[in-house]
Motif scaffolding. Structure first.
Motif, short mmCIF file in Angstrom:
data_model
loop_
_atom_site.label_atom_id
_atom_site.label_comp_id
_atom_site.label_asym_id
_atom_site.label_seq_id
_atom_site.Cartn_x
_atom_site.Cartn_y
_atom_site.Cartn_z
N LYS A 176 -61.63 45.58 108.18
CA LYS A 176 -62.11 46.21 109.42
C LYS A 176 -63.52 46.77 109.28
CE LYS A 176 -57.63 47.87 111.17
NZ LYS A 176 -56.90 49.10 111.56
N CYS A 177 -63.90 47.19 108.10
CA CYS A 177 -65.15 47.92 107.89
C CYS A 177 -66.36 47.08 108.27
CB CYS A 177 -65.25 48.36 106.43
SG CYS A 177 -66.78 49.22 106.04
N THR A 178 -67.27 47.70 109.02
CA THR A 178 -68.50 47.03 109.45
C THR A 178 -69.71 47.48 108.62
OG1 THR A 178 -68.95 48.71 111.11
CG2 THR A 178 -67.64 46.79 111.81
N GLU A 179 -69.44 48.33 107.61
CA GLU A 179 -70.49 48.81 106.70
C GLU A 179 -71.57 49.61 107.42
OE1 GLU A 179 -71.68 45.33 104.53
OE2 GLU A 179 -69.68 45.04 103.70
N CYS A 180 -71.14 50.40 108.39
CA CYS A 180 -72.08 51.25 109.12
C CYS A 180 -72.51 52.46 108.31
CB CYS A 180 -71.48 51.68 110.45
SG CYS A 180 -70.14 52.89 110.29
N LEU A 181 -71.72 52.83 107.31
CA LEU A 181 -72.00 53.95 106.39
C LEU A 181 -71.90 55.33 107.04
CD1 LEU A 181 -74.95 52.45 104.31
CD2 LEU A 181 -72.49 52.37 103.83
N ILE A 182 -71.30 55.40 108.21
CA ILE A 182 -71.08 56.71 108.83
C ILE A 182 -70.24 57.59 107.93
CG2 ILE A 182 -69.84 57.86 110.72
CD1 ILE A 182 -70.89 55.64 112.57
N CYS A 183 -69.23 57.03 107.32
CA CYS A 183 -68.35 57.81 106.44
C CYS A 183 -69.13 58.38 105.26
CB CYS A 183 -67.18 56.97 105.96
SG CYS A 183 -67.66 55.41 105.19
N LYS A 216 -72.82 49.09 100.97
CA LYS A 216 -71.39 49.18 101.28
C LYS A 216 -70.85 50.56 100.89
CE LYS A 216 -70.82 44.32 99.95
NZ LYS A 216 -70.85 43.73 101.28
N PRO A 217 -69.83 51.02 101.62
CA PRO A 217 -69.25 52.32 101.29
C PRO A 217 -68.17 52.19 100.22
CG PRO A 217 -68.21 51.45 103.24
CD PRO A 217 -69.23 50.42 102.81
N TYR A 218 -68.17 53.14 99.30
CA TYR A 218 -67.12 53.19 98.28
C TYR A 218 -66.63 54.62 98.13
CZ TYR A 218 -68.52 48.52 96.86
OH TYR A 218 -68.80 47.18 96.85
N PRO A 247 -65.98 54.26 113.48
CA PRO A 247 -65.90 53.68 114.82
C PRO A 247 -64.90 52.55 114.95
CG PRO A 247 -67.93 53.00 113.74
CD PRO A 247 -67.29 54.00 112.84
N VAL A 248 -64.41 52.03 113.86
CA VAL A 248 -63.50 50.89 113.96
C VAL A 248 -62.12 51.19 113.36
CG1 VAL A 248 -65.35 49.19 114.02
CG2 VAL A 248 -64.39 49.88 111.81
N GLY A 249 -61.87 52.44 113.02
CA GLY A 249 -60.55 52.78 112.50
C GLY A 249 -60.23 52.15 111.17
N ALA A 250 -61.23 52.07 110.31
CA ALA A 250 -61.03 51.37 109.03
C ALA A 250 -60.56 52.30 107.91
CB ALA A 250 -62.33 50.69 108.61
N ILE A 251 -60.46 53.59 108.20
CA ILE A 251 -60.12 54.55 107.14
C ILE A 251 -58.72 55.10 107.35
CG2 ILE A 251 -60.71 56.78 106.10
CD1 ILE A 251 -63.63 56.21 106.92
N GLU A 252 -57.93 55.02 106.30
CA GLU A 252 -56.62 55.66 106.29
C GLU A 252 -56.55 56.53 105.04
OE1 GLU A 252 -53.53 52.82 106.87
OE2 GLU A 252 -54.35 52.14 108.78
S1 SF4 Z 1 -67.37 54.57 108.92
FE1 SF4 Z 1 -65.80 52.95 108.92
S2 SF4 Z 1 -66.88 51.06 109.47
FE2 SF4 Z 1 -68.42 52.57 108.86
S3 SF4 Z 1 -68.75 52.18 106.68
FE3 SF4 Z 1 -67.19 53.78 106.83
S4 SF4 Z 1 -65.23 52.69 106.76
FE4 SF4 Z 1 -66.83 51.18 107.23
#
Ligand code: SF4
Ligand code: SF4
Length: 91
Positions: free
Chosen positions: A13-20, A35-37, A56-61
């Protein structure tokens, strides 16, 4: 004692926006090659859903999450108080 709460990124799902990466003030994340790690899961504040609320895409649990929190887009921000006292990571 092993860590019982930390974020996991769904790479599908991750779009690599790096918001997290930019959102967490506790150093749980690091950007490498764009990429986020989750490099320091032990830094994650138990109960915090901050980065998951921002993704924004619900990729984190979260490992250890037994709440009824739902990752956005389905925006659920009522469970967000991690108790870190900073007031900035959980919103
Ligand atoms: S905020 Fe979500 S979509 Fe963006 S880098 Fe982090 S995990 Fe990926
Ligand atoms: S849940 Fe909170 S403390 Fe944990 S990595 Fe995300 S923003 Fe940081």
């Amino acid at each position: 004692m092993s860590k019982t709460w930390y974020p996991v990124i769904n790479k599908e799902k991750c779009t690599e926006c790096l918001i997290c990466v930019n959102h967490c003030k506790h150093g749980a994340y690091e950007e490498r090659d764009g990429k986020p790690y989750v490099i320091n899961p032990e830094n994650c504040v138990h109960g915090c859903h901050g980065c998951g609320n921002k993704c924004p895409v619900g990729a984190i649990e979260y490992v250890g999450d037994t709440t009824d929190w739902i990752p956005p887009n389905g925006k659920k921000d009522n469970i967000s108080d991690c108790g870190c006292g900073g007031g900035y990571c959980c919103g």
